[in-house]
Design a protein around this motif. Structure first.
Motif, PDB file in Angstrom:
ATOM      1  N   ASP A  33       0.594  -0.729   0.027  1.00 40.62           N
ATOM      2  CA  ASP A  33       0.249   0.406   0.146  1.00 40.62           C
ATOM      3  C   ASP A  33       0.921   1.461   0.139  1.00 40.62           C
ATOM      4  N   LEU A  34       0.417   2.156  -0.859  1.00 37.35           N
ATOM      5  CA  LEU A  34       1.490   3.360  -0.917  1.00 37.35           C
ATOM      6  C   LEU A  34       0.350   4.291  -0.577  1.00 37.35           C
ATOM      7  N   GLY A  35       0.738   4.934   0.669  1.00 36.79           N
ATOM      8  CA  GLY A  35      -0.432   6.067   1.858  1.00 36.79           C
ATOM      9  C   GLY A  35       0.566   7.211   0.999  1.00 36.79           C
ATOM     10  N   ALA A  36      -0.116   8.386   1.283  1.00 35.18           N
ATOM     11  CA  ALA A  36       0.474   9.990   1.372  1.00 35.18           C
ATOM     12  C   ALA A  36       1.168  10.301   2.456  1.00 35.18           C
ATOM     13  N   LEU A  37       1.944  10.580   1.551  1.00 34.22           N
ATOM     14  CA  LEU A  37       3.144  11.690   2.453  1.00 34.22           C
ATOM     15  C   LEU A  37       2.690  12.122   2.879  1.00 34.22           C
ATOM     16  N   GLU A  38       3.498  12.957   4.360  1.00 34.34           N
ATOM     17  CA  GLU A  38       2.866  13.954   4.861  1.00 34.34           C
ATOM     18  C   GLU A  38       4.372  14.627   5.345  1.00 34.34           C
ATOM     19  N   GLY A  39       4.236  16.108   5.977  1.00 36.48           N
ATOM     20  CA  GLY A  39       5.066  16.713   6.881  1.00 36.48           C
ATOM     21  C   GLY A  39       6.025  16.615   6.048  1.00 36.48           C
ATOM     22  N   LEU A  40       7.340  16.626   6.701  1.00 36.16           N
ATOM     23  CA  LEU A  40       8.753  16.963   6.299  1.00 36.16           C
ATOM     24  C   LEU A  40       8.807  15.621   5.096  1.00 36.16           C
ATOM     25  N   THR A  41       8.684  14.347   5.344  1.00 29.57           N
ATOM     26  CA  THR A  41       8.796  13.187   4.278  1.00 29.57           C
ATOM     27  C   THR A  41       8.497  13.683   2.583  1.00 29.57           C
ATOM     28  N   TYR A  42       7.026  14.002   3.494  1.00 31.55           N
ATOM     29  CA  TYR A  42       6.773  15.353   1.822  1.00 31.55           C
ATOM     30  C   TYR A  42       7.779  16.307   0.784  1.00 31.55           C
ATOM     31  N   ILE A  43       7.885  16.706   1.385  1.00 33.63           N
ATOM     32  CA  ILE A  43       8.956  18.266   1.602  1.00 33.63           C
ATOM     33  C   ILE A  43      10.140  17.684   0.809  1.00 33.63           C
ATOM     34  N   LYS A  44      10.997  16.121   1.500  1.00 33.64           N
ATOM     35  CA  LYS A  44      12.290  15.869   0.989  1.00 33.64           C
ATOM     36  C   LYS A  44      11.955  15.249   0.047  1.00 33.64           C
ATOM     37  N   PHE A  45      10.315  14.228  -0.818  1.00 35.66           N
ATOM     38  CA  PHE A  45      10.539  13.895  -1.757  1.00 35.66           C
ATOM     39  C   PHE A  45      10.071  14.625  -3.134  1.00 35.66           C
ATOM     40  N   ILE A  46       9.538  15.927  -2.706  1.00 33.10           N
ATOM     41  CA  ILE A  46       9.383  17.130  -3.237  1.00 33.10           C
ATOM     42  C   ILE A  46      10.861  17.578  -3.773  1.00 33.10           C
ATOM     43  N   GLN A  47      11.506  17.444  -3.198  1.00 32.30           N
ATOM     44  CA  GLN A  47      13.249  17.649  -3.514  1.00 32.30           C
ATOM     45  C   GLN A  47      14.120  17.481  -4.182  1.00 32.30           C
ATOM     46  N   ALA A  48      13.530  16.195  -3.411  1.00 34.01           N
ATOM     47  CA  ALA A  48      14.648  14.708  -4.410  1.00 34.01           C
ATOM     48  C   ALA A  48      14.013  15.016  -5.678  1.00 34.01           C
ATOM     49  N   SER A  49      13.031  15.391  -6.073  1.00 32.82           N
ATOM     50  CA  SER A  49      12.400  14.669  -7.199  1.00 32.82           C
ATOM     51  C   SER A  49      13.253  16.169  -7.975  1.00 32.82           C
ATOM     52  N   LEU A  50      13.096  17.297  -7.745  1.00 36.41           N
ATOM     53  CA  LEU A  50      13.546  18.380  -8.399  1.00 36.41           C
ATOM     54  C   LEU A  50      14.880  18.391  -7.954  1.00 36.41           C
ATOM     55  N   GLU A  51      15.846  17.841  -7.303  1.00 34.95           N
ATOM     56  CA  GLU A  51      17.326  17.955  -7.092  1.00 34.95           C
ATOM     57  C   GLU A  51      17.384  19.585  -6.772  1.00 34.95           C
ATOM     58  N   SER A  52      16.583  19.902  -5.813  1.00 36.50           N
ATOM     59  CA  SER A  52      16.989  21.204  -5.352  1.00 36.50           C
ATOM     60  C   SER A  52      16.130  21.310  -3.938  1.00 36.50           C
ATOM     61  N   LYS A  53      17.000  22.069  -3.219  1.00 38.23           N
ATOM     62  CA  LYS A  53      16.481  22.696  -2.010  1.00 38.23           C
ATOM     63  C   LYS A  53      15.522  23.724  -1.535  1.00 38.23           C
ATOM     64  N   ASN A  54      16.063  24.658  -3.003  1.00 40.94           N
ATOM     65  CA  ASN A  54      15.912  26.225  -2.780  1.00 40.94           C
ATOM     66  C   ASN A  54      14.120  26.208  -3.758  1.00 40.94           C
ATOM     67  N   LEU A  55      12.938  25.696  -3.193  1.00 36.97           N
ATOM     68  CA  LEU A  55      12.602  25.928  -3.300  1.00 36.97           C
ATOM     69  C   LEU A  55      10.975  26.921  -3.321  1.00 36.97           C
ATOM     70  N   PRO A  56      10.345  27.453  -4.113  1.00 41.38           N
ATOM     71  CA  PRO A  56       9.965  28.957  -3.382  1.00 41.38           C
ATOM     72  C   PRO A  56       8.581  28.126  -2.932  1.00 41.38           C
ATOM     73  N   THR A  57       8.133  28.441  -1.235  1.00 39.14           N
ATOM     74  CA  THR A  57       7.431  28.305  -0.457  1.00 39.14           C
ATOM     75  C   THR A  57       5.650  27.935  -1.391  1.00 39.14           C
ATOM     76  N   GLU A  58       5.457  28.669  -2.545  1.00 40.58           N
ATOM     77  CA  GLU A  58       4.258  28.678  -3.009  1.00 40.58           C
ATOM     78  C   GLU A  58       4.092  27.284  -3.972  1.00 40.58           C
ATOM     79  N   LEU A  59       5.507  26.506  -4.329  1.00 43.57           N
ATOM     80  CA  LEU A  59       5.039  25.558  -4.987  1.00 43.57           C
ATOM     81  C   LEU A  59       5.049  24.405  -3.526  1.00 43.57           C
ATOM     82  N   TYR A  60       4.875  23.859  -2.691  1.00 38.77           N
ATOM     83  CA  TYR A  60       4.994  23.069  -1.983  1.00 38.77           C
ATOM     84  C   TYR A  60       3.469  23.287  -1.422  1.00 38.77           C
TER      85      TYR A  60
END
Length: 185
Positions: free
Chosen positions: A128-155
């Motif tokens: 089962d693949l549940g929804a990602l939450e909190g810091l895990t979700y933010i790290k997933f987005i950062q890893a997907s885009l290979e960047s930690k400098n993303l705008p807050t609006e994107l999150y």
């Protein structure tokens, strides 16, 4: 060797629609499959014996491809539960017959797809693949885009629209990049 496809909603699905997706993918590796491109309109518009004949031609061509192909093949299908029955059964039959084919699907667990796969006595692993939450979700987005400098609006936009679903998140990110509303440096 990877072949990708996606189940489509029932409102635009027709007998053989999943096979047509496979044909388009296989045409990238074998130009003989381009002759089937026009079958998309045929499958969507005809019924009866003609449709049966054309479906069998496509199934035979796909089976022939896998019969002569000796390397490992991964067929990756998102929303497999939305595939039409003919396409679903053809793919499951191929997986059961050929040891070099590996099937990876995402599917709604409330559908009857799990039982039809297990009825083939194939080795099946699922999770089962549940929804990602909190810091895990933010790290997933950062890893997907290979960047930690993303705008807050994107999150905020991704959290609001995707609700932590990693597949939807990747789809939306790809769409944003393709529309150039998100430039990744």
């Amino acid at each position: 060797f990877v072949i990708r496809a996606r189940g489509i909603s029932n409102s635009v699905s027709y007998d053989g629609s999943g096979l047509i997706q496979l044909i388009f993918e296989l045409a990238q590796f074998d130009s003989d499959f381009t002759k089937f491109h026009s079958y998309k309109e045929t499958f969507a518009s005809i019924d009866g014996d003609q449709k049966e004949i054309r479906l069998n031609e496509v199934i035979h061509a796909i089976e022939g491809f896998f019969k002569r192909f000796r390397d490992r093949v991964a067929i990756v299908i998102d929303d497999f539960h939305l595939f039409d029955a003919i396409s679903k059964n053809t793919i499951l039959k191929l997986v059961a017959e050929y040891n070099n084919i590996f099937l990876l699907v995402s599917a709604d667990i409330s559908s009857n797809i799990a039982s039809s796969i297990q009825s083939l006595n194939l080795r099946v692993s699922s999770f089962d693949l549940g929804a990602l939450e909190g810091l895990t979700y933010i790290k997933f987005i950062q890893a997907s885009l290979e960047s930690k400098n993303l705008p807050t609006e994107l999150y905020s936009e991704l959290i609001k629209n995707c609700k932590g679903n990693p597949f939807y998140t990747l789809e939306l990110l790809m769409l944003m990049i393709s529309k150039r509303s998100l430039l990744v440096c």
